[in-house]
Scaffold this motif. Structure first.
Motif, mmCIF file in Angstrom:
data_model
loop_
_atom_site.group_PDB
_atom_site.id
_atom_site.type_symbol
_atom_site.label_atom_id
_atom_site.label_comp_id
_atom_site.label_asym_id
_atom_site.label_seq_id
_atom_site.Cartn_x
_atom_site.Cartn_y
_atom_site.Cartn_z
ATOM 1 N N THR A 46 101.392 54.936 17.108
ATOM 2 C CA THR A 46 100.679 56.160 16.723
ATOM 3 C C THR A 46 100.193 56.078 15.285
ATOM 4 O OG1 THR A 46 102.702 57.277 16.031
ATOM 5 C CG2 THR A 46 102.038 57.553 18.332
ATOM 6 N N TRP A 47 99.230 56.909 14.965
ATOM 7 C CA TRP A 47 98.570 56.874 13.655
ATOM 8 C C TRP A 47 99.023 58.017 12.741
ATOM 9 C CZ3 TRP A 47 96.228 61.490 13.132
ATOM 10 C CH2 TRP A 47 95.628 62.095 14.246
ATOM 11 N N VAL A 48 98.689 57.870 11.434
ATOM 12 C CA VAL A 48 98.869 58.940 10.450
ATOM 13 C C VAL A 48 97.530 59.122 9.732
ATOM 14 C CG1 VAL A 48 99.646 57.446 8.532
ATOM 15 C CG2 VAL A 48 100.372 59.841 8.622
ATOM 16 N N ALA A 49 97.245 60.353 9.325
ATOM 17 C CA ALA A 49 95.968 60.618 8.650
ATOM 18 C C ALA A 49 96.116 61.717 7.605
ATOM 19 C CB ALA A 49 94.905 61.034 9.669
ATOM 20 N N THR A 109 97.396 54.932 19.243
ATOM 21 C CA THR A 109 96.443 53.970 18.710
ATOM 22 C C THR A 109 96.362 52.809 19.687
ATOM 23 O OG1 THR A 109 97.236 54.549 16.512
ATOM 24 C CG2 THR A 109 95.850 52.592 16.674
ATOM 25 N N THR A 110 95.146 52.455 20.098
ATOM 26 C CA THR A 110 94.968 51.328 21.012
ATOM 27 C C THR A 110 94.273 50.189 20.282
ATOM 28 O OG1 THR A 110 94.692 52.911 22.805
ATOM 29 C CG2 THR A 110 94.049 50.618 23.253
ATOM 30 N N PHE A 111 94.926 49.032 20.276
ATOM 31 C CA PHE A 111 94.328 47.837 19.670
ATOM 32 C C PHE A 111 93.913 46.872 20.778
ATOM 33 C CE2 PHE A 111 97.219 49.212 16.209
ATOM 34 C CZ PHE A 111 96.354 49.168 15.124
ATOM 35 N N VAL A 112 92.753 46.256 20.626
ATOM 36 C CA VAL A 112 92.329 45.176 21.517
ATOM 37 C C VAL A 112 91.925 44.005 20.641
ATOM 38 C CG1 VAL A 112 90.653 44.437 23.252
ATOM 39 C CG2 VAL A 112 91.575 46.763 23.327
ATOM 40 N N ALA A 142 90.660 52.761 20.303
ATOM 41 C CA ALA A 142 90.755 54.162 20.723
ATOM 42 C C ALA A 142 91.873 54.862 19.961
ATOM 43 C CB ALA A 142 91.024 54.249 22.224
ATOM 44 N N LEU A 143 91.633 56.132 19.645
ATOM 45 C CA LEU A 143 92.631 56.948 18.949
ATOM 46 C C LEU A 143 92.857 58.218 19.757
ATOM 47 C CD1 LEU A 143 91.288 56.669 15.273
ATOM 48 C CD2 LEU A 143 93.218 55.431 16.279
ATOM 49 N N GLY A 144 94.117 58.484 20.084
ATOM 50 C CA GLY A 144 94.439 59.710 20.800
ATOM 51 C C GLY A 144 94.579 60.882 19.844
ATOM 52 N N GLY A 145 94.593 62.077 20.389
ATOM 53 C CA GLY A 145 94.723 63.295 19.577
ATOM 54 C C GLY A 145 96.091 63.393 18.911
ATOM 55 N N VAL A 159 88.289 61.980 6.423
ATOM 56 C CA VAL A 159 89.588 61.540 6.946
ATOM 57 C C VAL A 159 89.873 60.084 6.580
ATOM 58 C CG1 VAL A 159 90.896 61.113 9.078
ATOM 59 C CG2 VAL A 159 89.404 63.115 8.922
ATOM 60 N N ILE A 160 91.093 59.837 6.104
ATOM 61 C CA ILE A 160 91.588 58.476 5.965
ATOM 62 C C ILE A 160 92.719 58.348 6.978
ATOM 63 C CG2 ILE A 160 92.454 56.688 4.423
ATOM 64 C CD1 ILE A 160 89.834 57.975 3.443
ATOM 65 N N ILE A 161 92.594 57.383 7.875
ATOM 66 C CA ILE A 161 93.533 57.273 8.991
ATOM 67 C C ILE A 161 93.967 55.826 9.142
ATOM 68 C CG2 ILE A 161 91.624 57.028 10.659
ATOM 69 C CD1 ILE A 161 93.306 58.660 12.656
ATOM 70 N N GLY A 162 95.212 55.633 9.588
ATOM 71 C CA GLY A 162 95.688 54.264 9.764
ATOM 72 C C GLY A 162 96.920 54.200 10.637
ATOM 73 N N ALA A 163 97.220 52.983 11.055
ATOM 74 C CA ALA A 163 98.409 52.751 11.872
ATOM 75 C C ALA A 163 98.882 51.322 11.652
ATOM 76 C CB ALA A 163 98.102 52.979 13.356
ATOM 77 N N ASN A 164 100.120 51.085 12.059
ATOM 78 C CA ASN A 164 100.703 49.747 11.965
ATOM 79 C C ASN A 164 101.814 49.709 13.006
ATOM 80 O OD1 ASN A 164 102.393 47.546 11.304
ATOM 81 N ND2 ASN A 164 101.714 47.586 9.173
ATOM 82 N N ASP A 165 101.620 48.902 14.068
ATOM 83 C CA ASP A 165 102.622 48.861 15.137
ATOM 84 C C ASP A 165 103.557 47.658 14.988
ATOM 85 O OD1 ASP A 165 101.150 46.678 15.950
ATOM 86 O OD2 ASP A 165 100.375 47.594 17.777
#
Ligand SMILES: *[C@@H]1O[C@H](CO)[C@@H](O)[C@H](O)[C@H]1NC(C)=O
Ligand SMILES: *[C@@H]1O[C@H](CO)[C@@H](O)[C@H](O)[C@H]1NC(C)=O
Length: 246
Positions: free
Chosen positions: A61-64, A157-160, A166-169, A78-84
């Protein structure tokens, strides 16, 4: 008529002064949900602000964080990011009037020194952005005036192949009660309307503006009383000028 004009001018001057008098060079806003923390530190050049955003959230999931003229999500920078733990991203995005698809990627990325970190449940993204963005498309909010700060996290957060597709709500969101008011030097912002993103240019401008922004926090009273005297002088002059005309 004269009273009306004077009142308008007086309100304008006092509101400009009030904003500058209560500004910060560093600080943090926190929300209980996910122990969300948004922290900022203005660089000594007064042109760039370093930011961290941390929250407890699941790996995928992401944070923004969002900067907005009002307290609502449409028209928010918006500044948004994620790290899985394998893939990561930190991006400059824009929430338009129609935000059905979530924040869209800003064609001009006006953040630098981006990084992300995953420590168990804790996700942190870091970035630096210019107070006055060179992006004039309307997809960035300048931070040389007070802004509302929106927080959100928890969307999937979907990575390919390493790219975010893709980013979910969000699962949680809110608005901090206080506004972000960064201390700016009027002359600095006037000469930095289009800051470049190159390290060389940054270094040059930094040395040119390091002195006036030295200790804005330590002398707010001196600064504001000096400014008050100047304002009263200006106001008196304008008043006499208008009275002379009539
Ligand atoms: C000044 O800023 C602080 C911290 O953001 C806030 O708590 C306080 O209410 C502000 N004061 C005024 C007069 O705006
Ligand atoms: C962001 O986090 C890094 C690493 O912990 C720290 O060195 C830096 O001072 C932080 N900056 C802000 C603005 O909180």
């Amino acid at each position: 008529m004269i009273a009306l004009i004077s009142a308008v001018i007086f309100c304008f001057l006092t509101s400009a002064l009030a904003q500058q008098a209560n500004c910060s060079t560093e600080g943090q806003f926190t929300a209980p949900a996910g122990s969300y923390v948004f922290s900022w530190s203005l660089q000594s050049n007064g042109m760039y602000v370093d930011c961290n955003v941390s929250v407890n959230t699941a790996d995928n999931t992401w944070v923004a964080v969002g900067f907005s003229e009002d307290r609502f999500m449409p028209d928010t920078d918006v500044i948004i990011g994620a790290n899985d733990g394998t893939d990561e991203f930190v991006e400059d995005r824009w929430n338009g009037q129609s935000r059905v698809a979530g924040p869209s990627l800003d064609p001009m990325q006006n953040i630098m020194d981006t990084s992300s970190m995953r420590d168990g449940n804790r996700l942190t993204i870091s970035f630096t952005r210019p107070l006055v963005s060179p992006d004039t498309s309307g997809r960035d909010e300048n931070l040389d005036v007070c802004r509302n700060v929106l927080w959100a996290f928890g969307g999937t957060t979907t990575f390919v192949n390493g790219d975010v597709t893709a980013l979910g709500g969000h699962s949680n969101r809110g608005v901090f009660p206080g506004q972000l008011c960064l201390c700016t030097i009027a002359s600095t912002t006037a000469t930095t309307a289009t800051p470049t993103m190159t390290p060389t240019a940054t270094t040059v401008t930094r040395s040119a503006t390091v002195i006036p922004s030295a200790t804005p926090e330590e002398t707010p009273e001196t600064t504001s009383s000096a400014a008050s005297v100047a304002n009263v002088a200006v106001l008196t002059f304008i008043f006499i000028f208008i009275a002379t005309i009539f």
